[in-house]
Design an enzyme around this catalytic site. Structure first.
Site, mmCIF file in Angstrom:
data_model
loop_
_atom_site.group_PDB
_atom_site.id
_atom_site.type_symbol
_atom_site.label_atom_id
_atom_site.label_comp_id
_atom_site.label_asym_id
_atom_site.label_seq_id
_atom_site.Cartn_x
_atom_site.Cartn_y
_atom_site.Cartn_z
ATOM 1 C CB CYS A 83 -1.013 0.220 1.334
ATOM 2 S SG CYS A 83 -2.034 -1.260 0.973
ATOM 3 C CG HIS A 106 -2.988 3.943 1.151
ATOM 4 N ND1 HIS A 106 -3.092 3.248 0.446
ATOM 5 C CD2 HIS A 106 -2.923 3.147 2.441
ATOM 6 C CE1 HIS A 106 -4.141 2.063 0.238
ATOM 7 N NE2 HIS A 106 -3.530 1.979 1.597
ATOM 8 C CG ASN A 151 -6.462 -0.054 1.187
ATOM 9 O OD1 ASN A 151 -5.396 -0.742 -0.042
ATOM 10 N ND2 ASN A 151 -5.682 -1.308 1.803
HETATM 11 N N1 COA Z 1 -18.336 -8.289 8.591
HETATM 12 C C1 COA Z 1 -19.101 -8.644 9.923
HETATM 13 N N2 COA Z 1 -17.804 -8.954 11.544
HETATM 14 C C2 COA Z 1 -17.299 -8.558 10.347
HETATM 15 C C3 COA Z 1 -16.928 -8.378 9.718
HETATM 16 C C4 COA Z 1 -17.061 -8.038 8.437
HETATM 17 N N3 COA Z 1 -16.848 -8.134 7.426
HETATM 18 N N4 COA Z 1 -14.811 -8.451 9.951
HETATM 19 C C5 COA Z 1 -15.146 -9.107 11.211
HETATM 20 N N5 COA Z 1 -15.761 -8.994 11.734
HETATM 21 C C6 COA Z 1 -16.288 -9.490 13.040
HETATM 22 C C7 COA Z 1 -14.831 -9.547 13.923
HETATM 23 O O1 COA Z 1 -14.701 -12.067 13.587
HETATM 24 C C8 COA Z 1 -14.935 -9.503 15.176
HETATM 25 O O2 COA Z 1 -16.050 -10.232 15.555
HETATM 26 P P1 COA Z 1 -15.880 -11.507 17.169
HETATM 27 O O3 COA Z 1 -15.554 -10.092 17.958
HETATM 28 O O4 COA Z 1 -17.003 -11.861 17.291
HETATM 29 O O5 COA Z 1 -14.528 -12.053 17.117
HETATM 30 C C9 COA Z 1 -15.760 -8.340 15.180
HETATM 31 O O6 COA Z 1 -15.910 -8.297 13.962
HETATM 32 C C10 COA Z 1 -14.723 -6.827 15.452
HETATM 33 O O7 COA Z 1 -13.123 -7.754 14.505
HETATM 34 P P2 COA Z 1 -11.965 -6.854 14.938
HETATM 35 O O8 COA Z 1 -10.992 -6.976 13.375
HETATM 36 O O9 COA Z 1 -11.886 -6.705 16.310
HETATM 37 O O10 COA Z 1 -13.190 -5.029 14.177
HETATM 38 P P3 COA Z 1 -11.944 -4.066 13.566
HETATM 39 O O11 COA Z 1 -13.160 -3.007 15.196
HETATM 40 O O12 COA Z 1 -10.539 -3.862 14.253
HETATM 41 O O13 COA Z 1 -12.738 -3.451 12.629
HETATM 42 C C11 COA Z 1 -11.301 -3.473 10.545
HETATM 43 C C12 COA Z 1 -11.712 -4.667 11.630
HETATM 44 C C13 COA Z 1 -9.669 -4.395 9.760
HETATM 45 C C14 COA Z 1 -12.080 -2.871 9.703
HETATM 46 C C15 COA Z 1 -9.856 -2.597 11.518
HETATM 47 O O14 COA Z 1 -9.228 -3.671 11.923
HETATM 48 C C16 COA Z 1 -9.106 -2.382 9.913
HETATM 49 O O15 COA Z 1 -9.281 -1.132 10.048
HETATM 50 N N6 COA Z 1 -7.599 -2.258 10.689
HETATM 51 C C17 COA Z 1 -6.721 -1.581 9.377
HETATM 52 C C18 COA Z 1 -7.029 -2.263 8.000
HETATM 53 C C19 COA Z 1 -6.405 -1.589 6.560
HETATM 54 O O16 COA Z 1 -6.910 0.011 6.598
HETATM 55 N N7 COA Z 1 -5.868 -2.675 6.419
HETATM 56 C C20 COA Z 1 -4.828 -2.109 5.122
HETATM 57 C C21 COA Z 1 -3.451 -1.493 5.484
HETATM 58 S S1 COA Z 1 -2.810 -1.228 4.133
#
Ligand code: COA
Length: 323
Positions: A114, A250, A280
């Site tokens: 990214c 980004h 993304n």
């Molecule tokens: N729909 C519904 N539920 C979802 C889901 C989806 N698409 N994806 C994950 N969940 C659930 C998980 O299973 C978890 O459930 P649980 O509590 O029963 O285990 C819950 O949502 C929370 O998951 P978590 O990963 O802790 O959520 P979060 O608040 O951290 O949000 C992201 C997840 C991926 C949106 C967030 O972590 C994020 O944006 N991270 C950065 C990722 C990124 O930008 N990466 C690229 C960088 S270049």
């Protein structure tokens, strides 16, 4: 006189097919509400058969050349950032080179996921300022849909496909307010290379593999690393966050954009946001967002524009550009 790399034009290209959150909710256990609330994403473009990283990159490159009234023959450097090349080799940049008719110059890919576009800008800027080339196309192009695990709801909802390109030209000037790239900082910390990775490759499994991510940890590192590199670049160039006209980040996640702008004390109106429409797109996200804001007239000549990104590796970086 000092050589500077001047951004003279931008272009972009998106796959035709648009996929909504509701469509994804038919395939995996998710919902429009969850995706919008946690990421700000509403739609993404997904490549169909025949649309590849090289075809999208070529379209974006042509679009950028058109914007500045040039042809491929005017380009002697192509730096293409991608983590999803058409083939393991040759570099996708050479496919674009042939397609746009830019013979005999330099063409290669940069792999920093990214952060790839910001890395590519840094590399191209160094080469232009040392006289290795005169006019560069810097491209970010990705088809992440091809490396997603479409059964993993935690990742498949986050990404999209697309390409963006800019033209950089070496020009001489000593004027303090002359256009050009003013400062760039790039970083990597391989200690975190297993938080966001693809579980395959030519030299290991022989298969391309799928994207794997520990989203929460990536989020935490992203906000801290971005705030620190933005401070470094502003310091190098002798500006403060108040001087920035536009932040073009980004586009990983609306919450990361908000948190980064808050750390800089920047009003949300100065942040270019496309994550809602594009999701993304990895290395393509910054040049795609730049192109949107250049074409809709928000970014104007003389503006001070900060681009930044963070991605797998981890890699991260930022660049301050006077338009
Ligand atoms: N729909 C519904 N539920 C979802 C889901 C989806 N698409 N994806 C994950 N969940 C659930 C998980 O299973 C978890 O459930 P649980 O509590 O029963 O285990 C819950 O949502 C929370 O998951 P978590 O990963 O802790 O959520 P979060 O608040 O951290 O949000 C992201 C997840 C991926 C949106 C967030 O972590 C994020 O944006 N991270 C950065 C990722 C990124 O930008 N990466 C690229 C960088 S270049």
């Amino acid at each position: 006189m000092t050589l500077r790399s001047v951004l003279t034009g931008t272009g972009s290209s998106l796959p035709v097919r648009i996929v909504t959150n509701a469509e994804l909710a038919e395939k995996v256990d998710t919902s429009d509400e969850w995706i919008v609330e946690r990421t700000g994403i509403r739609t993404r473009h997904i490549a169909d058969e025949g649309e590849t990283t090289a075809t999208l990159a070529t379209d974006a490159a042509r679009n950028a050349l058109e914007a500045v009234g040039l042809t491929g023959a005017d380009i002697d450097l192509i730096v293409l950032a991608t983590a999803t090349p058409d083939q393991t080799f040759p570099a996708t940049a050479t496919i674009v080179q042939e397609a746009i008719g830019a013979r005999g110059g330099i063409a290669f890919d940069v792999a920093a996921v990214c952060s790839g576009f910001v890395y590519a800008v840094g590399v191209a800027d160094s080469m232009l300022r040392t006289g290795m080339a005169k006019r560069a196309l810097v491209i970010g192009s990705e088809t992440f849909s091809r490396i997603l695990d479409w059964e993993d709801r935690a990742t498949c909802v986050l990404f999209g496909d697309g390409a963006g390109a800019i033209v950089l030209e070496a020009r001489e000037s000593d004027a303090a307010d002359a256009p050009g790239i003013l400062a760039t900082r790039l970083h990597a910390d391989g200690a975190h290379n297993q938080l966001l990775y693809v579980d395959g490759g030519a030299s290991t499994t022989g298969e391309i593999g799928k994207l794997r991510m520990k989203g929460r940890e990536v989020f935490r590192h992203a906000v801290n690393n971005l705030a620190s590199v933005l401070g470094e670049v502003l310091g190098d160039a002798g500006f403060t966050a108040d001087d920035i006209d536009w932040l073009v980040p980004h586009q990983a996640n609306a919450r990361i954009l908000d948190a980064t702008a808050r750390k800089l004390n920047m009003p949300a109106e100065k942040v270019v946001v496309t994550v809602d429409r594009h999701a993304n797109t990895s290395a393509a996200s910054v040049p795609l967002a730049l192109d949107v804001a250049m074409r809709d007239g928000r970014i104007k000549p003389g503006d001070l524009v900060m681009i930044e990104a963070m991605g797998g590796g981890f890699t991260w970086g930022a660049s301050l550009i006077r338009i």
